[in-house]
Scaffold this motif. Structure first.
Motif, PDB file in Angstrom:
ATOM      1  N   PRO A   1      -3.321   0.779  -3.558  1.00 27.22           N
ATOM      2  CA  PRO A   1      -2.561  -0.477  -3.617  1.00 27.22           C
ATOM      3  C   PRO A   1      -1.219  -0.317  -4.338  1.00 27.22           C
ATOM      4  O   PRO A   1      -0.256  -0.992  -4.024  1.00 27.22           O
ATOM      5  CB  PRO A   1      -3.472  -1.430  -4.385  1.00 27.22           C
ATOM      6  CG  PRO A   1      -4.827  -0.831  -4.308  1.00 27.22           C
ATOM      7  CD  PRO A   1      -4.643   0.644  -4.143  1.00 27.22           C
ATOM      8  N   SER A   2      -1.165   0.592  -5.321  1.00 25.10           N
ATOM      9  CA  SER A   2       0.060   0.799  -6.087  1.00 25.10           C
ATOM     10  C   SER A   2      -0.010   2.152  -6.767  1.00 25.10           C
ATOM     11  O   SER A   2      -1.073   2.781  -6.835  1.00 25.10           O
ATOM     12  CB  SER A   2       0.212  -0.301  -7.149  1.00 25.10           C
ATOM     13  OG  SER A   2      -0.824  -0.170  -8.110  1.00 25.10           O
ATOM     14  N   SER A   3       1.117   2.563  -7.319  1.00 24.66           N
ATOM     15  CA  SER A   3       1.160   3.819  -8.065  1.00 24.66           C
ATOM     16  C   SER A   3       0.267   3.730  -9.307  1.00 24.66           C
ATOM     17  O   SER A   3      -0.434   4.680  -9.653  1.00 24.66           O
ATOM     18  CB  SER A   3       2.606   4.127  -8.475  1.00 24.66           C
ATOM     19  OG  SER A   3       2.662   5.312  -9.226  1.00 24.66           O
TER      20      SER A   3
ATOM     21  N   TRP B   1      -4.771   6.248   0.592  1.00 24.66           N
ATOM     22  CA  TRP B   1      -3.994   5.031   0.386  1.00 24.66           C
ATOM     23  C   TRP B   1      -4.392   4.378  -0.932  1.00 24.66           C
ATOM     24  O   TRP B   1      -5.560   4.351  -1.295  1.00 24.66           O
ATOM     25  CB  TRP B   1      -4.259   4.045   1.514  1.00 24.66           C
ATOM     26  CG  TRP B   1      -3.679   4.475   2.829  1.00 24.66           C
ATOM     27  CD1 TRP B   1      -4.272   5.268   3.754  1.00 24.66           C
ATOM     28  CD2 TRP B   1      -2.410   4.124   3.355  1.00 24.66           C
ATOM     29  NE1 TRP B   1      -3.450   5.444   4.828  1.00 24.66           N
ATOM     30  CE2 TRP B   1      -2.296   4.746   4.613  1.00 24.66           C
ATOM     31  CE3 TRP B   1      -1.357   3.347   2.885  1.00 24.66           C
ATOM     32  CZ2 TRP B   1      -1.166   4.607   5.402  1.00 24.66           C
ATOM     33  CZ3 TRP B   1      -0.249   3.197   3.695  1.00 24.66           C
ATOM     34  CH2 TRP B   1      -0.150   3.829   4.929  1.00 24.66           C
TER      35      TRP B   1
ATOM     36  N   MET C   1       0.845  -1.180   0.000  1.00 29.02           N
ATOM     37  CA  MET C   1       0.000   0.000   0.000  1.00 29.02           C
ATOM     38  C   MET C   1       0.887   1.238   0.000  1.00 29.02           C
ATOM     39  O   MET C   1       1.927   1.267   0.632  1.00 29.02           O
ATOM     40  CB  MET C   1      -0.898   0.024   1.236  1.00 29.02           C
ATOM     41  CG  MET C   1      -1.931  -1.086   1.303  1.00 29.02           C
ATOM     42  SD  MET C   1      -3.191  -0.995   0.048  1.00 29.02           S
ATOM     43  CE  MET C   1      -4.245   0.273   0.681  1.00 29.02           C
ATOM     44  N   ILE C   2       0.421   2.255  -0.708  1.00 26.83           N
ATOM     45  CA  ILE C   2       1.145   3.525  -0.791  1.00 26.83           C
ATOM     46  C   ILE C   2       0.232   4.622  -0.276  1.00 26.83           C
ATOM     47  O   ILE C   2      -0.929   4.711  -0.676  1.00 26.83           O
ATOM     48  CB  ILE C   2       1.536   3.843  -2.254  1.00 26.83           C
ATOM     49  CG1 ILE C   2       2.454   2.760  -2.804  1.00 26.83           C
ATOM     50  CG2 ILE C   2       2.205   5.203  -2.338  1.00 26.83           C
ATOM     51  CD1 ILE C   2       2.749   2.918  -4.286  1.00 26.83           C
TER      52      ILE C   2
ATOM     53  N   SER D   1      -2.406   1.977  -9.596  1.00 27.80           N
ATOM     54  CA  SER D   1      -3.797   2.061  -9.152  1.00 27.80           C
ATOM     55  C   SER D   1      -4.216   3.520  -8.979  1.00 27.80           C
ATOM     56  O   SER D   1      -5.309   3.912  -9.385  1.00 27.80           O
ATOM     57  CB  SER D   1      -3.980   1.301  -7.847  1.00 27.80           C
ATOM     58  OG  SER D   1      -5.279   1.470  -7.344  1.00 27.80           O
TER      59      SER D   1
END
Length: 161
Positions: free
Chosen positions: A19-21, A17, A1-2, A23
């Motif tokens: 899940p990824s860049s 937040w 998570m990011i 996303s």
């Protein structure tokens, strides 16, 4: 998570937040990333410095008679928790919960007979009244195809427990 710090076109700053860049990029392109304060979909990532822990040093052992460390910064105060939902989301959930409670309070629960009774009311075979109950997806689809007005009761994730 990011976790990204984001800015909207109106200057509001907030965190979210992903899940990824990739996303984040996909959701932003579809207009799904919006400011919780003003609802603007013109949102960009704020400039951020990554937080990287150093592994090349070990802290000295702490003993009761050890002098206080000099030149070592005090630990930063814990960050305020990031809310799971923004203020507008909370208001929407409260309104949906209130709507559900009002429907349940002013309607008759008819269980599995819902589809049959709704159709009979629509066809004028029985008197109209507010009802709620259980129906399969096939029953709901058939009712809608016959222009019988049916809507699902709002159910929030926390209501499913």
């Amino acid at each position: 998570m990011i976790r990204y710090t984001l800015n909207c076109a109106a200057g509001h700053q907030f965190e979210s937040w992903f899940p990824s860049s990739a996303s984040f990029d996909a959701q932003q392109a579809r207009g799904l990333v919006t400011c919780p304060t003003c609802g603007s979909a013109q949102v960009e990532k704020a400039v951020m410095a990554p937080s990287v822990a150093r592994t090349d040093r070990t802290p000295p052992p702490v003993t009761e008679d050890a002098p206080p460390a000099v030149g070592v910064p005090a630990p930063a105060p814990a960050e305020a928790p990031v809310p799971v939902m923004s203020h507008p989301d909370g208001e929407l959930r409260a309104l949906l919960r209130e709507l559900r409670e009002q429907i349940v309070k002013t309607s008759d629960y008819v269980g599995d007979e819902f589809a049959d009774l709704a159709r009979k009311m629509h066809d004028g075979e029985i008197e109209h009244r507010s009802i709620y109950g259980e129906a399969t997806m096939e029953e709901v689809k058939a009712l809608r195809e016959d222009d019988v007005e049916v809507l699902p009761l709002p159910v929030l994730p926390e209501d499913r427990n």
